[in-house]
Design a protein around this motif. Structure first.
Motif, PDB file in Angstrom:
ATOM      1  N   PRO A 135      51.319  33.514  40.066  1.00 66.28           N
ATOM      2  CA  PRO A 135      50.895  34.543  41.031  1.00 66.28           C
ATOM      3  C   PRO A 135      49.472  35.031  40.752  1.00 66.28           C
ATOM      4  O   PRO A 135      49.215  36.226  40.565  1.00 66.28           O
ATOM      5  CB  PRO A 135      51.923  35.656  40.803  1.00 66.28           C
ATOM      6  N   VAL A 136      48.532  34.095  40.749  1.00 64.90           N
ATOM      7  CA  VAL A 136      47.125  34.422  40.487  1.00 64.90           C
ATOM      8  C   VAL A 136      46.257  33.613  41.441  1.00 64.90           C
ATOM      9  O   VAL A 136      46.711  32.629  42.042  1.00 64.90           O
ATOM     10  CB  VAL A 136      46.723  34.113  39.027  1.00 64.90           C
ATOM     11  N   LEU A 141      41.374  29.536  45.940  1.00 64.20           N
ATOM     12  CA  LEU A 141      42.266  28.809  45.035  1.00 64.20           C
ATOM     13  C   LEU A 141      43.363  29.752  44.550  1.00 64.20           C
ATOM     14  O   LEU A 141      43.105  30.699  43.798  1.00 64.20           O
ATOM     15  CB  LEU A 141      41.474  28.242  43.851  1.00 64.20           C
ATOM     16  N   GLU A 142      44.597  29.477  44.980  1.00 61.42           N
ATOM     17  CA  GLU A 142      45.705  30.386  44.702  1.00 61.42           C
ATOM     18  C   GLU A 142      46.936  29.617  44.245  1.00 61.42           C
ATOM     19  O   GLU A 142      47.088  28.433  44.505  1.00 61.42           O
ATOM     20  CB  GLU A 142      46.059  31.200  45.951  1.00 61.42           C
ATOM     21  N   ASN A 143      47.828  30.359  43.548  1.00 61.98           N
ATOM     22  CA  ASN A 143      49.155  29.884  43.151  1.00 61.98           C
ATOM     23  C   ASN A 143      49.134  28.512  42.484  1.00 61.98           C
ATOM     24  O   ASN A 143      49.820  27.578  42.909  1.00 61.98           O
ATOM     25  CB  ASN A 143      50.094  29.857  44.360  1.00 61.98           C
ATOM     26  N   HIS A 153      45.976  22.505  31.297  1.00 60.63           N
ATOM     27  CA  HIS A 153      45.476  22.217  32.647  1.00 60.63           C
ATOM     28  C   HIS A 153      46.041  23.198  33.657  1.00 60.63           C
ATOM     29  O   HIS A 153      47.214  23.581  33.601  1.00 60.63           O
ATOM     30  CB  HIS A 153      45.858  20.793  33.075  1.00 60.63           C
ATOM     31  N   LEU A 154      45.184  23.570  34.613  1.00 59.02           N
ATOM     32  CA  LEU A 154      45.558  24.384  35.755  1.00 59.02           C
ATOM     33  C   LEU A 154      45.351  23.520  36.989  1.00 59.02           C
ATOM     34  O   LEU A 154      44.297  22.901  37.132  1.00 59.02           O
ATOM     35  CB  LEU A 154      44.672  25.630  35.814  1.00 59.02           C
ATOM     36  N   PRO A 177      39.990  35.439  31.067  1.00 59.27           N
ATOM     37  CA  PRO A 177      40.779  35.942  29.935  1.00 59.27           C
ATOM     38  C   PRO A 177      42.253  35.535  29.966  1.00 59.27           C
ATOM     39  O   PRO A 177      42.932  35.622  28.935  1.00 59.27           O
ATOM     40  CB  PRO A 177      40.633  37.470  30.068  1.00 59.27           C
ATOM     41  N   LEU A 178      42.756  35.090  31.117  1.00 59.53           N
ATOM     42  CA  LEU A 178      44.138  34.607  31.183  1.00 59.53           C
ATOM     43  C   LEU A 178      44.357  33.404  30.282  1.00 59.53           C
ATOM     44  O   LEU A 178      45.488  33.130  29.872  1.00 59.53           O
ATOM     45  CB  LEU A 178      44.484  34.253  32.638  1.00 59.53           C
TER      46      LEU A 178
END
Length: 276
Positions: A135-136, A141-143, A153-154, A177-178
């Motif tokens: 939920p960020v 660019l979401e979820n 990796h994201l 920072p996440l």
């Protein structure tokens, strides 16, 4: 001391490989790695790869990976294929992300990248959340999904990955920072149940023509979300990789690797100031 090197690439993601398995090399620092990686004043590469003897019988040898900024990282899929080509036979290789198995294949190599991890503390994230659909968001660019395949990796699934300003958003997300250990940023477009188009902002290296671990992480995330099957072709700017997420949980990556040239350099030219 004159040190030999091999310049290699996987789909344009290029490496300097230093082989210290039989003849020990001087201790390498992030500063030396960054100097060698510099494309104007060094040899030039996305990553520097150092091969060393394994500390025990769990692996045939060890592979260390330094990004172009000098930071040491845990895994690199394209470099693993290059090392398989250089080694010339199957091997178990110790990395900071775990032991991987690699072997030469027609036109390149096949690498068993191991089992992906999904726990928020395994990515790692700064605090707990669902890593399948986080939920960020950062602008459009979401979820994203988060997957650790030896490195973090994201993955964002978008309608057109080529339209994303990844050169602008990538560094912002990488250092958010996440992500206490920073993160690799992937933007992916599903083209068919067995085809994904992908671009990657690589932690410590920037925009890259290919990222093997990014292709693996994206294939796994797409399968987890039901967007594709478990066998896909991931096409990056440098070309395609075949990724299979097997029923036993292990990821197999198959793709090309190429030796570009060999040479040598004077160690002291790059080690100046190390003792200061």
């Amino acid at each position: 001391m004159r040190v030999p090197f091999t310049k290699m690439h996987g789909l344009g993601n290029d490496f300097i490989v230093l082989d210290g398995r039989e003849t020990a090399l001087p201790a390498i620092s992030g500063r030396i790695a960054a100097a060698l990686a510099d494309r104007r004043e060094g040899i030039g590469c996305d990553q520097l790869i150092l091969l060393e003897p394994a500390p025990d019988v769990s692996a045939d040898f060890r592979m260390r990976i330094f990004n172009a900024d000098g930071g040491e990282v845990e895994a690199c899929g394209n470099a693993s294929r290059a090392v398989a080509l250089l080694h010339g036979r199957p091997a178990r290789v110790l990395t900071d992300g775990g032991v991987i198995a690699l072997e030469p294949a027609i036109g390149g190599a096949r690498v068993d990248m191991g089992v992906p991890r999904f726990g928020w503390d395994e990515i790692p994230l700064a605090y707990a959340m669902d890593t399948l659909s986080m939920p960020v968001g950062w602008e459009e660019l979401e979820n994203p999904s988060a997957v650790n395949v030896g490195n973090p990796h994201l993955i964002f699934f978008v309608s057109d990955c080529d339209a994303v300003e990844l050169d602008r958003l990538g560094p912002e997300i990488e250092r958010d920072p996440l992500f206490p250990q920073r993160v690799n940023v992937n933007v992916a477009t599903i083209e068919a149940p067995g085809r994904i188009r992908l671009r990657v902002w690589e932690r410590g290296a920037g925009l890259t023509r290919a990222c093997g671990t990014g292709a693996c992480a994206t294939a796994v995330a797409a399968a987890r979300r039901g967007l594709t099957g478990r066998d896909v072709t991931v096409t990056l700017p440098g070309g395609p990789l075949d990724i299979s997420w097997r029923d036993d949980g292990r990821i197999l990556m198959t793709g090309p690797a190429t030796e570009s040239f060999r040479g040598s350099f004077e160690w002291e030219d790059y080690a100046k100031g190390e003792a200061e």
